[in-house]
Design an enzyme around this catalytic site. Structure first.
Site, short mmCIF file in Angstrom:
data_model
loop_
_atom_site.label_atom_id
_atom_site.label_comp_id
_atom_site.label_asym_id
_atom_site.label_seq_id
_atom_site.Cartn_x
_atom_site.Cartn_y
_atom_site.Cartn_z
N HIS A 1 4.10 4.24 41.03
CA HIS A 1 4.98 4.27 39.84
C HIS A 1 4.06 4.42 38.64
O HIS A 1 3.25 3.52 38.38
CB HIS A 1 5.77 2.97 39.72
CG HIS A 1 6.64 2.69 40.91
ND1 HIS A 1 7.97 3.01 40.96
CD2 HIS A 1 6.34 2.13 42.12
CE1 HIS A 1 8.47 2.65 42.13
NE2 HIS A 1 7.50 2.11 42.87
N ASP B 1 1.45 1.47 44.72
CA ASP B 1 2.71 1.02 44.10
C ASP B 1 2.56 0.89 42.58
O ASP B 1 2.90 1.82 41.85
CB ASP B 1 3.17 -0.30 44.74
CG ASP B 1 4.67 -0.51 44.69
OD1 ASP B 1 5.38 0.36 44.16
OD2 ASP B 1 5.14 -1.56 45.17
N ASP B 2 2.06 -0.26 42.11
CA ASP B 2 1.91 -0.52 40.67
C ASP B 2 0.52 -1.11 40.45
O ASP B 2 0.36 -2.32 40.26
CB ASP B 2 2.98 -1.51 40.20
CG ASP B 2 4.38 -0.97 40.43
OD1 ASP B 2 4.82 -0.11 39.65
OD2 ASP B 2 5.02 -1.37 41.43
N HIS C 1 13.21 3.43 48.15
CA HIS C 1 12.65 2.14 48.53
C HIS C 1 13.68 1.46 49.42
O HIS C 1 14.86 1.36 49.04
CB HIS C 1 12.43 1.27 47.29
CG HIS C 1 11.25 1.63 46.46
ND1 HIS C 1 11.02 2.88 45.97
CD2 HIS C 1 10.21 0.86 46.00
CE1 HIS C 1 9.90 2.88 45.26
NE2 HIS C 1 9.39 1.67 45.26
N GLU D 1 11.84 -3.38 51.61
CA GLU D 1 10.73 -4.09 50.94
C GLU D 1 11.12 -5.57 50.92
O GLU D 1 10.48 -6.39 51.56
CB GLU D 1 10.53 -3.53 49.52
CG GLU D 1 9.42 -4.23 48.73
CD GLU D 1 9.31 -3.75 47.28
OE1 GLU D 1 10.29 -3.16 46.77
OE2 GLU D 1 8.26 -3.98 46.65
N HIS E 1 3.01 6.80 46.90
CA HIS E 1 3.86 5.73 46.34
C HIS E 1 3.15 5.11 45.15
O HIS E 1 2.38 4.17 45.30
CB HIS E 1 4.18 4.70 47.44
CG HIS E 1 5.19 3.67 47.04
ND1 HIS E 1 6.02 3.06 47.95
CD2 HIS E 1 5.52 3.14 45.84
CE1 HIS E 1 6.81 2.20 47.34
NE2 HIS E 1 6.50 2.21 46.04
#
Ligand code: ADE
Ligand code: ZN
Length: 337
Positions: free
Chosen positions: A19, A278-279, A197, A200, A17
């Protein structure tokens, strides 16, 4: 803790996961803005970092889409990917399944091919330089409509042999999975894997929809599934992999602190949880940082860490024989440590 940190960094693991646009560091944002002659609304790297105080997902998304505006050329996308792989090479990362958001770029006039060719070039170079394998997942932006998602799938047609699957990201609440049922069916008919997703910020009902209407192979986040006992039972029974992102959950106020993070509970319930970033440029940590922070907060034992590492490969879209090699390397590592 440093012994645990060393153990974690050496443990073979996959990231499921990530991005890639969320790995854009402020320094790189300035570099790309300079070479592409784009004006930024920030005077310094410090000012950018100071803006990374989010109270929810939308706060973050607004600044994340703005940041992605500096990405213009194939070289930018290649450099972005390579910088990410250079970081996780030091984290014991052996395999990555990375998301990209083509609509964020095509809606600014950047051709799909520029984005995809750049990322694929970075991924091929990462395999040579760091021996990290990777696969690409195309995410549809759920705040946009179904027709825009179909147009994106059409634009991706020449690349479908190099894209492993499709996903669904962006603003969750108000954009339930069912909105994309038909485009996910079309993707499935093309042989693509499906992820989304869900849970969340959105309710557990969205997780049910991701399962029953989209037929996902893997669930991104899924935190709010824990509010629904029957849903947990279903996820356990199906052996569904959850791509959990501890530092993201903290920065986006999905949890109040890491001590309250549900990861340990997920494992105790028999859910196939994994740890991911994630980010990372926005949430304060790459793959190993997430592992170390959540291990420290929840007191995870080495056996739990080995389970998380195994889940990352068994939940990946690698061929079973490739995944089995990684699983064996985890056993060998844990026994030797
Ligand atoms: N896009 C990038 N990061 C995301 C996240 N955590 N949730 C939804 N969309 C995203
Ligand atoms: Zn995400």
């Amino acid at each position: 803790m440093s012994q645990t940190a060393d153990f974690i960094r050496g443990l073979p693991k996959a990231e499921l996961h990530l991005h890639i646009e969320g790995s854009l560091e402020p320094e790189q944002m300035f570099e790309f803005a300079r070479r592409n002659r784009i004006a930024l609304p920030f005077a310094s790297v410090e000012e950018v970092r100071a803006a990374y105080a989010f109270s929810n997902l939308q706060d973050f998304l607004d600044i994340y889409y703005q940041g992605a505006g500096v990405l213009q050329t194939e070289t930018d996308f290649r450099d972005l990917a390579l910088a990410y792989f250079a970081r996780v090479a030091a984290d014991g990362c052996r395999h990555v399944e990375l998301f990209f958001d083509p609509q964020t770029h095509t809606d600014r006039g950047i051709p799909f091919a520029v984005v995809a060719d750049g990322l694929l070039a970075g991924m091929a170079e990462a395999q040579r330089r760091y021996e990290i394998s990777s696969k690409l997942i195309l995410c549809f932006l759920r705040h946009l409509d179904e027709e825009a998602a179909f147009a994106t799938l059409r634009a991706a047609e020449p690349y479908l042999d190099r894209i492993v699957g499709v996903g669904l990201d962006s603003s969750e609440v108000g954009h339930p999975p069912a909105k994309f049922e038909r485009v996910f069916r079309a993707a499935r008919e093309r042989g693509l894997k499906l992820v989304a997703h869900a849970g969340e910020e959105g309710p557990s009902a969205y997780v049910w929809e991701a399962l029953d209407r989209l037929h996902v192979d893997r669930l991104d986040h899924g935190n709010r599934s824990l509010e629904d006992e029957a849903l947990v039972g279903r996820l356990v029974a199906e052996g569904m992999t959850l791509t959990v992102c501890p530092l993201s959950n903290l920065k986006l106020c999905v949890v109040k602190d890491l001590e309250a993070h549900p990861l340990k509970r997920m494992l105790q319930l028999g859910l196939r949880a994994t740890v991911n970033s994630d980010d990372p440029a926005y949430f304060g940590g790459y793959l190993a940082d997430n592992w170390i922070a959540v291990t420290k907060a929840l007191g995870l034992a080495r056996a739990e860490l080995a389970t998380l590492a195994k889940n990352s490969f068994s939940g990946s879209f690698l061929e079973p024989a490739e995944a089995a090699e990684h699983l064996a390397s985890i056993d060998a590592y844990a026994q030797a440590a």
